[in-house]
Enzyme design. Structure first.
Site, PDB file in Angstrom:
ATOM      1  N   ASP A   1       7.536  73.323  53.513  1.00 27.12           N
ATOM      2  CA  ASP A   1       8.162  74.264  52.595  1.00 27.12           C
ATOM      3  C   ASP A   1       7.075  74.701  51.620  1.00 27.12           C
ATOM      4  O   ASP A   1       6.140  73.944  51.346  1.00 27.12           O
ATOM      5  CB  ASP A   1       9.310  73.577  51.852  1.00 27.12           C
ATOM      6  CG  ASP A   1       9.924  74.482  50.802  1.00 27.12           C
ATOM      7  OD1 ASP A   1      10.307  75.605  51.161  1.00 27.12           O
ATOM      8  OD2 ASP A   1      10.000  74.071  49.641  1.00 27.12           O
TER       9      ASP A   1
ATOM     10  N   ASP B   1      10.108  69.402  49.038  1.00 20.19           N
ATOM     11  CA  ASP B   1      10.084  68.785  47.707  1.00 20.19           C
ATOM     12  C   ASP B   1      11.267  67.865  47.482  1.00 20.19           C
ATOM     13  O   ASP B   1      11.371  67.222  46.441  1.00 20.19           O
ATOM     14  CB  ASP B   1      10.009  69.846  46.606  1.00 20.19           C
ATOM     15  CG  ASP B   1      11.178  70.818  46.646  1.00 20.19           C
ATOM     16  OD1 ASP B   1      12.184  70.519  47.316  1.00 20.19           O
ATOM     17  OD2 ASP B   1      11.079  71.876  46.005  1.00 20.19           O
TER      18      ASP B   1
ATOM     19  N   ASP C   1      15.755  70.840  49.920  1.00 20.49           N
ATOM     20  CA  ASP C   1      15.394  70.871  51.338  1.00 20.49           C
ATOM     21  C   ASP C   1      16.089  69.783  52.151  1.00 20.49           C
ATOM     22  O   ASP C   1      15.666  69.493  53.269  1.00 20.49           O
ATOM     23  CB  ASP C   1      13.870  70.714  51.493  1.00 20.49           C
ATOM     24  CG  ASP C   1      13.112  71.879  50.895  1.00 20.49           C
ATOM     25  OD1 ASP C   1      13.546  73.020  51.100  1.00 20.49           O
ATOM     26  OD2 ASP C   1      12.102  71.646  50.205  1.00 20.49           O
TER      27      ASP C   1
END
Length: 643
Positions: free
Chosen positions: A341, A534, A538
């Site tokens: 990400d 993180d 997510d």
């Protein structure tokens, strides 16, 4: 060394000394007793002396074997050792031979067991030392005095005092004081971190300098330190495929070798008597069968494989990488695809002004107008403008604020109309913006309906990230991918600067899950895909990947809950470190499996044909176990990756 280990060591030393004394006395010494006593008293006294040594060193093994038989769990290493040593003693009594071999087998077996327990204890102590973050107390101020209370008794919103040298017991926010924090137990990083009033602080850190007053934001049971300790303590319950294989192998292998030993003791003598018309020589074949049993004991496999994974988890903890179980360590070692990400993972999630383009107005004035106009917003972009302004915001200077969703803000600053926002806002107020060739979020400004310039705001890429991506490729990662909701131009610039292989931009959270599923279908059957996020927003993707890694989410509940591996700081090099640890651990596991099975097979064949005796059997069992345990402990020590 524990009390139990000390007791076992005393037993080993006592048995060794007595055995050496008995061996220094020849059989003739005992036979001379027959001149003073009746019958073969010397022989029986000698046997009794050796039985005392056997009882000292082996009584607990006999007890465990009998308990296993009583509970219906017959075939284990205790049963094998009991049958082999009691059988060897009985054979020595029957043939009036030497008792040394039988007792030496039990003695060396117990030495190996003690060594194994000591190694496991050392691994546990290393992990305990590395994760020595459990607080003993919390300081609460009552009647102008500090009282030490159990952290469980401190409620949310309470103010606690942490003095220099003390551990922070509960997560919270600093309401008074500044200090340096030692976070090495959490992150593996030795450099101290500065903490000031208003900063969030997590439990497990050590306050090094100033006195801190902290308002708690969580109960002790929900704080970072509790979650981490629970995670480490329960890691051993999640077994890898290798451990499951060894457990199933031992359940089949142990009964099989017991029946094979029985066949070795009975069938050759019967064949010799009835089919070859030769003497049965029962003693020879029973001795071979007993040797076969000692060789077959699966201690090296059953002990060293779990210990290897346990040591690997400990080594990872030392490096600031929390692995939830040995199964995840095994998956991590097979990882070939790493998907990132962007925001909060590759970048710091902190937006900063890195470009100001203006017409006739001064830069400082442009920033001042933008910061004041955006002062009512809590959006990260607004916060970055206020930080760039660098002065106290006087809200009384701002009036008539109109926030146009998805476009920007129109407000009056000191009576001057200021419009700050994107292209759509400029179009809305019929002002033509000037295109910006710099990558980032562009904030256009119009003053009293006239275009004044634009401000470029962008997220900051984490330090050493390019080196971290390169380290992953050196570690054998075949493909790196970046997923982001950012515009294509921004995403491609970040991916190009970091040399990431593939990038998908302008994705919604649900789109990220779909992309990960596509990538899972594209990869090889044996290859694994890791998603690095993180840990805050997510969770769906972390759960969907073969292995989820939460990066830069120290103290995040979502990271600890959703991820399989948690990196306890923002250092991107820890991803390559985690993979390096896992591969080293699995290499050790396969080495131990190969050596243990290989040596045992060779020695079993030699024992069956009469070449191997009890002394070789001791090496095949205890010697291989000690070598495997020493090899397993290597997983605790991981060299730091260089940038």
């Amino acid at each position: 060394m524990t009390k139990k280990q000390k007791t076992m060591l005393v037993r080993i030393l006592a048995a060794t000394v007595i055995l050496l004394v008995l061996q220094s006395l020849s059989a003739e010494t005992f036979n001379e007793l027959d001149q003073f006593l009746f019958l073969s008293a010397g022989r029986w006294i000698r046997l009794f002396c050796y039985l005392i040594v056997y009882a000292i060193i082996g009584y607990d093994i006999i007890q465990k074997a009998l308990k296993g038989i009583k509970n219906g769990q017959v075939f284990d290493e205790n049963f094998l050792m009991a049958v082999a040593t009691v059988g060897a003693l009985s054979l020595a009594v029957y043939e009036n031979g030497e008792y040394l071999e039988a007792i030496a087998v039990m003695l060396f077996y117990q030495i190996g067991e003690w060594f194994q327990r000591y190694a496991v204890g050392k691994s546990r102590r290393n992990i305990s030392d590395l994760m020595d973050i459990r607080p003993d107390y919390a300081n609460v101020e009552r009647n102008n005095k500090l009282e030490q209370v159990d952290p469980d008794e401190v409620g949310i919103g309470s103010v606690i005092v942490v003095q220099p040298g003390e551990k922070v017991p509960i997560d919270g926010v600093i309401v008074e004081g500044t200090s340096s924090l030692n976070t090495s137990a959490l992150t593996g990083e030795s450099l101290p971190r500065e903490a000031n009033t208003g900063d969030e602080i997590i439990s497990g850190c050590i306050n090094m300098t100033g006195v801190l007053r902290i308002q708690t934001t969580k109960e002790f049971g929900e704080s970072t330190v509790s979650k981490i300790l629970d995670l480490v303590e329960n890691a051993s319950s999640r077994k890898s495929k290798s451990e499951d294989f060894i457990s199933k192998f031992a359940r089949i292998y142990t009964p099989a070798v017991c029946y094979a030993a029985l066949a070795l003791a009975l069938l050759p003598p019967i064949v010799r008597m009835f089919f070859m018309d030769l003497p049965a020589v029962w003693g020879v074949w029973i001795y071979r069968a007993l040797t076969f049993l000692v060789i077959s004991c699966p201690c090296a496999l059953v002990i060293s494989i779990p210990l290897s994974f346990f040591a690997g988890i400990g080594g990872a903890s030392k490096a600031g990488v929390l692995v939830k179980g040995s199964n995840y360590l095994e998956i991590l070692s097979q990882t070939k695809y790493v998907v990132f990400d962007k925001t909060g993972t590759l970048t710091q999630g902190v937006f900063e002004v890195n470009g100001i383009h203006h017409n006739e107005m001064e830069k400082e004035k442009l920033i001042e107008y933008a910061a004041l106009a955006e002062s009512a917003s809590s959006h990260p972009i607004s916060k970055s403008l206020q930080r760039a302004y660098g002065k106290q915001i006087d809200r009384s200077r701002v009036t008539d604020i109109q926030e146009i969703s998805g476009n920007g803000v129109i407000a009056k600053v000191d009576g001057v109309e200021v419009a700050a926002g994107n292209d759509k806002l400029m179009k809305h107020i019929h002002v033509k913006p000037i295109n910006c060739h710099q990558v980032g979020t562009i904030i256009h400004l119009a003053i009293n309906g006239k275009y004044a310039g634009h401000i470029v705001i962008s997220d900051i890429v984490k330090p050493h990230l390019k080196e971290a991506i390169a380290a992953l490729k050196r570690a054998g990662i075949e493909k790196t991918v970046m997923l982001t909701g950012d515009a294509k131009k921004v995403a491609e610039q970040v991916a190009e600067s970091l040399e990431i292989d593939q990038v998908y931009s302008e994705l919604l959270p649900a789109d990220k899950v779909s992309k990960v599923e596509e990538l899972l279908k594209m990869k090889g059957a044996k290859d694994k895909l890791a998603f690095v996020g993180d840990g805050i927003n997510d969770a769906p993707v972390l759960s969907r990947a073969d292995i989820g890694i939460a990066m830069g989410a120290m103290g995040s509940d979502a990271a600890i809950e959703a991820a399989d591996v948690v990196l306890m700081d923002d250092d991107p090099m820890k991803i390559a470190t985690a993979i390096k640890i896992s591969r080293k651990c699995l290499k050790i596991v396969y080495q131990n499996i190969s050596v243990a099975i290989g040596v045992k097979l060779i020695c079993l064949i030699l024992g069956a044909v009469g070449i191997a005796n009890m002394w070789l059997a001791i090496f095949a069992d205890v010697g291989v176990m000690i070598l495997a345990v020493l090899n397993a402990i290597r997983a605790l020590f991981v060299k730091k990756l260089e940038l």
